[in-house]
Design a protein around this motif. Structure first.
Motif, PDB file in Angstrom:
ATOM      1  N   SER A  13     -21.347  30.696  -2.000  1.00 36.44           N
ATOM      2  CA  SER A  13     -21.484  29.378  -2.635  1.00 36.44           C
ATOM      3  C   SER A  13     -22.157  29.512  -3.996  1.00 36.44           C
ATOM      4  CB  SER A  13     -22.338  28.489  -1.711  1.00 36.44           C
ATOM      5  OG  SER A  13     -22.647  27.259  -2.312  1.00 36.44           O
ATOM      6  N   ILE A  15     -24.121  29.825  -7.288  1.00 32.48           N
ATOM      7  CA  ILE A  15     -24.394  30.879  -8.278  1.00 32.48           C
ATOM      8  C   ILE A  15     -23.894  32.238  -7.765  1.00 32.48           C
ATOM      9  CG2 ILE A  15     -26.237  32.122  -9.472  1.00 32.48           C
ATOM     10  CD1 ILE A  15     -27.913  29.450  -9.233  1.00 32.48           C
ATOM     11  N   ASP A  34     -23.846  36.240   3.690  1.00 32.69           N
ATOM     12  CA  ASP A  34     -24.227  34.821   3.709  1.00 32.69           C
ATOM     13  C   ASP A  34     -24.378  34.374   5.161  1.00 32.69           C
ATOM     14  OD1 ASP A  34     -23.863  32.395   1.351  1.00 32.69           O
ATOM     15  OD2 ASP A  34     -23.916  31.747   3.457  1.00 32.69           O
ATOM     16  N   ARG A  36     -23.309  31.658   6.600  1.00 35.50           N
ATOM     17  CA  ARG A  36     -22.221  30.865   7.177  1.00 35.50           C
ATOM     18  C   ARG A  36     -20.920  31.673   7.257  1.00 35.50           C
ATOM     19  NH1 ARG A  36     -21.282  26.701   3.394  1.00 35.50           N
ATOM     20  NH2 ARG A  36     -22.066  28.176   1.847  1.00 35.50           N
ATOM     21  N   ASP A  59     -28.344  36.754   8.256  1.00 31.57           N
ATOM     22  CA  ASP A  59     -29.455  35.854   7.939  1.00 31.57           C
ATOM     23  C   ASP A  59     -30.541  36.669   7.230  1.00 31.57           C
ATOM     24  OD1 ASP A  59     -31.627  34.174   7.907  1.00 31.57           O
ATOM     25  OD2 ASP A  59     -31.448  33.554  10.008  1.00 31.57           O
ATOM     26  N   VAL A  60     -30.810  36.353   5.964  1.00 26.95           N
ATOM     27  CA  VAL A  60     -31.796  37.155   5.215  1.00 26.95           C
ATOM     28  C   VAL A  60     -33.215  36.981   5.759  1.00 26.95           C
ATOM     29  CG1 VAL A  60     -30.428  37.145   3.079  1.00 26.95           C
ATOM     30  CG2 VAL A  60     -32.248  35.435   3.391  1.00 26.95           C
ATOM     31  N   TYR A 152     -41.591  26.406  -2.191  1.00 27.82           N
ATOM     32  CA  TYR A 152     -40.546  26.905  -3.109  1.00 27.82           C
ATOM     33  C   TYR A 152     -41.188  27.484  -4.376  1.00 27.82           C
ATOM     34  CZ  TYR A 152     -35.991  26.870  -5.558  1.00 27.82           C
ATOM     35  OH  TYR A 152     -34.844  27.217  -6.239  1.00 27.82           O
ATOM     36  N   LYS A 156     -40.963  31.425  -5.305  1.00 22.59           N
ATOM     37  CA  LYS A 156     -40.290  31.886  -6.536  1.00 22.59           C
ATOM     38  C   LYS A 156     -41.279  32.622  -7.450  1.00 22.59           C
ATOM     39  CE  LYS A 156     -36.018  30.557  -5.808  1.00 22.59           C
ATOM     40  NZ  LYS A 156     -35.029  31.586  -5.397  1.00 22.59           N
ATOM     41  N   GLY A 183     -32.786  26.765 -14.560  1.00 20.26           N
ATOM     42  CA  GLY A 183     -33.206  25.363 -14.456  1.00 20.26           C
ATOM     43  C   GLY A 183     -32.327  24.721 -13.387  1.00 20.26           C
ATOM     44  N   VAL A 185     -29.088  23.437 -11.614  1.00 16.50           N
ATOM     45  CA  VAL A 185     -27.708  23.919 -11.670  1.00 16.50           C
ATOM     46  C   VAL A 185     -26.800  22.968 -10.900  1.00 16.50           C
ATOM     47  CG1 VAL A 185     -26.208  25.900 -11.165  1.00 16.50           C
ATOM     48  CG2 VAL A 185     -28.636  26.276 -11.693  1.00 16.50           C
ATOM     49  N   SER A 187     -24.763  22.731  -8.431  1.00 11.88           N
ATOM     50  CA  SER A 187     -24.335  23.475  -7.232  1.00 11.88           C
ATOM     51  C   SER A 187     -24.631  22.642  -5.989  1.00 11.88           C
ATOM     52  CB  SER A 187     -25.074  24.816  -7.132  1.00 11.88           C
ATOM     53  OG  SER A 187     -26.408  24.585  -6.712  1.00 11.88           O
ATOM     54  N   THR A 190     -28.379  21.556  -5.496  1.00  7.17           N
ATOM     55  CA  THR A 190     -28.825  20.384  -6.262  1.00  7.17           C
ATOM     56  C   THR A 190     -28.195  19.110  -5.702  1.00  7.17           C
ATOM     57  OG1 THR A 190     -29.058  21.770  -8.212  1.00  7.17           O
ATOM     58  CG2 THR A 190     -28.924  19.403  -8.598  1.00  7.17           C
TER      59      THR A 190
END
Ligand code: NAD
Length: 252
Positions: A13, A15, A34, A36, A59-60, A152, A156, A183, A185, A187, A190
């Motif tokens: 998905s 990016i 990913d 899914r 799953d990370v 978050y 980050k 910034g 995006v 996607s 968002t």
């Protein structure tokens, strides 16, 4: 020389998928990891099928899942991994005072610990490459205090610290490690925040000198630069791709 292989988490998905598309267009192969399974299958098809793309559901936030998927990807593609791009992520706002341990650790476990896990699992295969590069995904949230986003913001900022440490530790192994900090995006992430009422776009656009969101392709262009030999002497850096948001001093 075989086509360079990029391992992309969250590659089904946004990016990550835009980067996979760009990497393949420039002559590479993509391995998507990913959460899914259905999205992985359709992204592999969209990218052109097994000649240029493979995918594994994983799953990370689970070490065993990451290690198994990375090993399977290496086994099925020839062993060397030339680039790792860590895009897997979620947005799950929660106010700090009322947040639970599981809300906090669930998010940090994907964004920060997941980035570490994937890079560590890929390390032996990056060593096999002669041009290895890692690109981790940070965010403007690493430098701005955002209410309701404490986990978050912390995760980050942690990704940026991790990027510097791995850059130094692995420089002798010829593995460069950088980060891209977008910034806002255009996607699914968002759109999900807007739909849930957790984000209003109007103040975001007012606060962005370029007055628009980024397209995933504009972020993946920066990731591509840092993943390619065009940036062969750059390591340990975070490149902000944010339409001017974090340098805006126009408050008078
Ligand atoms: P997206 O929602 O389009 O894609 C994220 C992908 O990660 C999805 O395919 C999802 O299935 C996958 N994923 C989620 N949890 C996972 C897990 N535990 N294991 C494996 N995969 C998992 O989001 P995007 O906008 O492409 O975001 C990519 C990265 O960029 C994220 O790290 C995000 O924090 C960062 N970022 C995004 C924005 C933005 O505005 N969208 C801004 C700054 C930074």
């Amino acid at each position: 020389m075989s086509k360079p292989l990029a391992l992309i988490t969250g590659g089904a998905s946004g990016i990550g998928l835009a980067f996979a598309c760009r990497w393949i267009r420039e002559g590479g192969r993509a391995a998507l990891l990913d959460l899914r399974p259905d999205a992985v299958t359709s992204a592999v098809e969209q990218l052109g099928g097994p000649d240029v793309a493979v995918g594994r559901a994983a799953d990370v936030s689970e070490s065993a899942s990451v290690e198994k998927a990375v090993q399977q990807i290496a086994d099925s593609t020839g062993g060397a991994i030339d680039a790792v791009v860590n895009c897997a992520g979620i947005a799950r706002p929660a106010m700090a005072a009322s947040s639970t341990d599981s809300e906090w650790s669930g998010l940090v476990d994907i964004h920060l610990n997941g980035t570490m896990r994937v890079n560590r699992a890929a390390y032996p295969f990056l060593l096999e490459s002669k041009r290895a590069a890692i690109v981790n995904l940070s965010s403007v949230a690493a430098t701005s205090g955002m209410p309701g986003r404490s986990s978050y913001c912390a995760a980050k900022a942690g990704v940026e610290g991790l990027t510097k440490a791995l850059a130094v530790e692995w420089a002798g192994d010829k593995i460069r490690v950088n980060a891209v900090a977008p910034g806002y995006v255009n996607s699914a992430m968002t759109a999900g925040l807007v739909a849930a009422g957790s984000l209003r776009l109007e103040p975001v656009l007012t606060r962005t000198p370029m007055s628009r969101l980024a397209e995933p392709e504009e972020i993946s262009a920066a990731i591509f630069f840092l993943a390619s030999q065009e940036s062969s002497y750059i390591t340990g850096q975070t490149l902000y791709v944010d339409g001017g948001m974090t340098v805006d001093g126009n408050w008078y």
